[in-house]
Enzyme design. Structure first.
Site, PDB file in Angstrom:
ATOM      1  N   GLY A  59      23.763  -4.503  -1.734  1.00  0.00           N
ATOM      2  CA  GLY A  59      23.214  -5.427  -0.756  1.00  0.00           C
ATOM      3  C   GLY A  59      24.103  -6.647  -0.658  1.00  0.00           C
ATOM      4  O   GLY A  59      24.929  -6.880  -1.547  1.00  0.00           O
ATOM      5  N   CYS A  86      26.124  -1.412  -7.316  1.00  0.00           N
ATOM      6  CA  CYS A  86      26.624  -2.717  -6.873  1.00  0.00           C
ATOM      7  C   CYS A  86      25.558  -3.802  -7.053  1.00  0.00           C
ATOM      8  O   CYS A  86      25.194  -4.108  -8.176  1.00  0.00           O
ATOM      9  CB  CYS A  86      27.141  -2.616  -5.444  1.00  0.00           C
ATOM     10  N   TYR A  87      24.992  -4.350  -5.979  1.00  0.00           N
ATOM     11  CA  TYR A  87      23.941  -5.359  -6.177  1.00  0.00           C
ATOM     12  C   TYR A  87      22.820  -4.797  -7.050  1.00  0.00           C
ATOM     13  O   TYR A  87      22.253  -5.502  -7.887  1.00  0.00           O
ATOM     14  CB  TYR A  87      23.366  -5.832  -4.830  1.00  0.00           C
ATOM     15  N   HIS A 175      30.930   2.061  -5.194  1.00  0.00           N
ATOM     16  CA  HIS A 175      30.011   2.779  -4.299  1.00  0.00           C
ATOM     17  C   HIS A 175      30.281   4.278  -4.353  1.00  0.00           C
ATOM     18  O   HIS A 175      31.202   4.758  -3.701  1.00  0.00           O
ATOM     19  CB  HIS A 175      30.166   2.259  -2.864  1.00  0.00           C
ATOM     20  N   GLU A 177      28.657   6.559  -2.992  1.00  0.00           N
ATOM     21  CA  GLU A 177      28.168   7.245  -1.796  1.00  0.00           C
ATOM     22  C   GLU A 177      29.178   7.299  -0.661  1.00  0.00           C
ATOM     23  O   GLU A 177      29.004   8.056   0.283  1.00  0.00           O
ATOM     24  CB  GLU A 177      26.876   6.563  -1.305  1.00  0.00           C
ATOM     25  N   ASP A 233      17.395  16.917  19.371  1.00  0.00           N
ATOM     26  CA  ASP A 233      16.155  16.539  18.686  1.00  0.00           C
ATOM     27  C   ASP A 233      14.918  17.132  19.366  1.00  0.00           C
ATOM     28  O   ASP A 233      14.050  17.696  18.707  1.00  0.00           O
ATOM     29  CB  ASP A 233      16.012  15.010  18.618  1.00  0.00           C
ATOM     30  N   LYS A 374      20.262  13.419  11.261  1.00  0.00           N
ATOM     31  CA  LYS A 374      20.749  14.246  12.375  1.00  0.00           C
ATOM     32  C   LYS A 374      21.408  15.547  11.899  1.00  0.00           C
ATOM     33  O   LYS A 374      21.177  16.612  12.470  1.00  0.00           O
ATOM     34  CB  LYS A 374      21.762  13.424  13.185  1.00  0.00           C
TER      35      LYS A 374
END
Ligand code: XMP
Length: 518
Positions: A59, A86-87, A175, A177, A233, A374
């Protein structure tokens, strides 16, 4: 919370990082179900959710700021493994009485990290291995809380990862991710599988089975109405519900006169002929085009199209009668956006979706895809046997070609744009780019320019070509497509589309531009 339907769940608490959704996508890719919730969710809700693990996101804040985001410290008593990123790591440190300090320089970008302990989080990595990781932080850990050991270090972060394995608390400064941390997915998988004890059981085949069963139970003998647009969708929503309740699903497809060439026939072929759905085509093109007559302002166009859509849809739904539910293709990013503690981002363009319908129609909402990203929706489409072209389809705006015709929308201008659009898409497909880019389309500009054809002076329209790369449409960059592809598009458009004598290529990124021109 919606996820009690799945046994093994991971909770991601969001401190506002731009990467939070990426964490969730990586966890889902590892076939573990997860949900993102704001950091300040109550401890009772966390307990009801009963996560197998908790991930604290990064964050923008510093834990020393007044009003720095704060999680209920009782999460540490739940006996659930925690991974702070991280944060999230700094917050965990602070909460457990370690020391976080302001680094003199912000560390941003790739860093080389050396693994010092490969028991849990870095299982499968070699001791002293150097890994490339992505860093983005100002503060850093100065002294770990009691019970913790360092697992890895980098030049600017002596404690780049840490663990208290007995309590199953872990922190990483980098990170895992993001794609810039090439082996980050292995770190996350170690957390999920080795530390939390999750199994890779979240698959789209199981999602389809469970959703069909759940919707069948919920809907019972009632009827459902679904607006079909031909986009991914709404198509997946309709097929999923059709599998669940068959003929008790009625779909409405509004032809607003602003669709691309061949779109109406394609949709009818797939849903009516192939799936045998109860599909009602409403040809409202006259109505839309007459309302748009003389209108050039982009927002006014959108409002008219939104309003008319609701009018046409409601009228048809009334004719069909007696439905209790309205099905919508809401996706997880929309859900997260609406609960995000940052609040909804400013409206730059009023997006017309079916969102306004239920209040006026007094229908209950069914949103079978509201837990999915998605790419997961696309996999569900594949599971359900939807044609590949439909599943990989690029996004297309609700107001259709109206936002790609700058100035007044007329039948003639629509025909010019449709012809150019077909050529752009054909060439993009031929070049093997259709699935690689986010969107590719033509725009008709409200200016005319001078040209020469044979010996004659011409004074005709300009087509702009827009091709962009993007991950989520929030930001985008113009695609550097080969000159030869641009040349073929331009030659074909100018030679075969009557009324066009110039083609230009849009080289603007978002921000500050947007993807669509209106
Ligand atoms: P912009 O132009 O805002 O577009 O950068 C971001 C993405 O949204 C699509 N878009 C729309 N989709 N209704 C929609 O359903 C709309 O009114 C609308 N306007 C833009 C656009 O194609 C891009 O993918």
């Amino acid at each position: 919370m919606s996820g009690n339907f799945y046994k093994q769940k991971v909770l991601i608490l969001d401190f506002g990082s731009q990467y939070t959704q990426l964490i969730a996508r990586r966890v889902r890719e590892a076939q573990v179900y997860c949900e993102i919730h704001p950091f300040n969710i109550s401890i009772e809700k966390i307990k009801t959710f009963s996560p197998m693990g908790i991930i604290l996101s990064g964050g923008p804040a510093s834990i020393y700021e007044i009003n720095a985001p704060n999680v209920d410290r009782q999460i540490l008593d739940l006996k659930v493994p925690v991974l702070g990123i991280c944060y999230g790591m700094q917050f965990l440190t602070h909460l457990l009485s370690g020391i976080v300090s302001k680094a003199t320089d912000r560390e941003y970008g790739n860093a080389a990290m050396t693994i010092e302990d490969n028991r849990d989080l870095f299982y499968g990595f070699g001791i002293s291995d150097q890994e490339t990781v992505w860093m983005s932080h100002g503060d850093r850990i100065d002294r770990m809380p009691e019970g913790f050991v360092a697992l890895a270090s980098s030049k600017n972060s002596p404690i780049a990862a840490m663990a208290d394995a007995s309590r199953k608390f872990f922190g990483v400064q980098f990170h895992p991710e993001v794609a810039h941390t090439p082996e980050g997915h292995r770190v996350l998988k170690n957390f999920l599988f080795r530390i939390c004890g999750c199994e890779p059981s979240w698959t789209m085949a199981s999602f389809v089975r469970r959703t069909i069963r759940k919707q069948r139970e919920r809907i019972g003998e009632d009827r459902v109405i679904c607006g079909l647009s031909g986009g991914v969708d709404s198509s997946v929503t309709a097929v999923l519900l059709h599998k669940a309740i068959g003929d008790r699903l009625s779909c409405i497809f509004v032809d607003n006169g602003l669709l691309r060439r061949g779109e109406v026939q394609d949709v009818m072929e797939v849903f009516q002929e192939y799936y045998g759905m109860d599909l009602h085509l409403v040809d409202a093109s006259e109505r839309f085009l007459s309302c748009l007559k003389g209108i050039s302002d982009p927002e006014e166009k959108r409002k008219i199209i939104g309003r008319e859509f609701i009018g046409v849809f409601e009228q048809k739904a009334k004719e069909l009668g007696s439905a209790k539910y309205l099905a919508q293709g809401t996706l997880y990013p929309d859900v997260i956006e609406s609960v995000s503690f940052k609040g909804p981002s400013a409206t730059i363009k009023s997006h017309h979706n079916v969102g306004g319908l239920p209040e006026t129609m007094k229908l209950k909402l069914i949103e079978p895809l509201r837990e999915l990203f998605k790419d997961e929706v696309r996999q569900v489409g594949v599971e359900l046997g939807l044609p590949r072209e439909m599943v990989i389809r690029q996004p297309f705006p609700g107001p259709g070609l109206a936002v790609r015709i700058l100035g007044e929308v007329t039948r003639d201008r629509l025909e010019i744009l449709r012809s150019a659009d077909v050529i752009v898409l054909e060439e993009i497909r031929k070049a093997g780019l259709y699935e690689k880019v986010w969107q590719s389309f033509a725009v008709l500009l409200p200016v005319r320019t001078v040209g020469v054809m044979g010996d004659e002076r011409t004074y005709e329209n300009v087509i702009a070509i827009r091709v962009v790369d993007s991950l989520d449409a929030m930001t985008a960059d113009w695609t550097r497509i080969p000159y030869e592809v641009q040349a073929r598009m331009s030659n074909r458009i100018i030679n075969s589309v009557k009324g066009v004598n110039r083609v230009v290529y849009d080289i603007s990124s978002k921000p500050p531009s947007t993807i669509e021109w209106e």
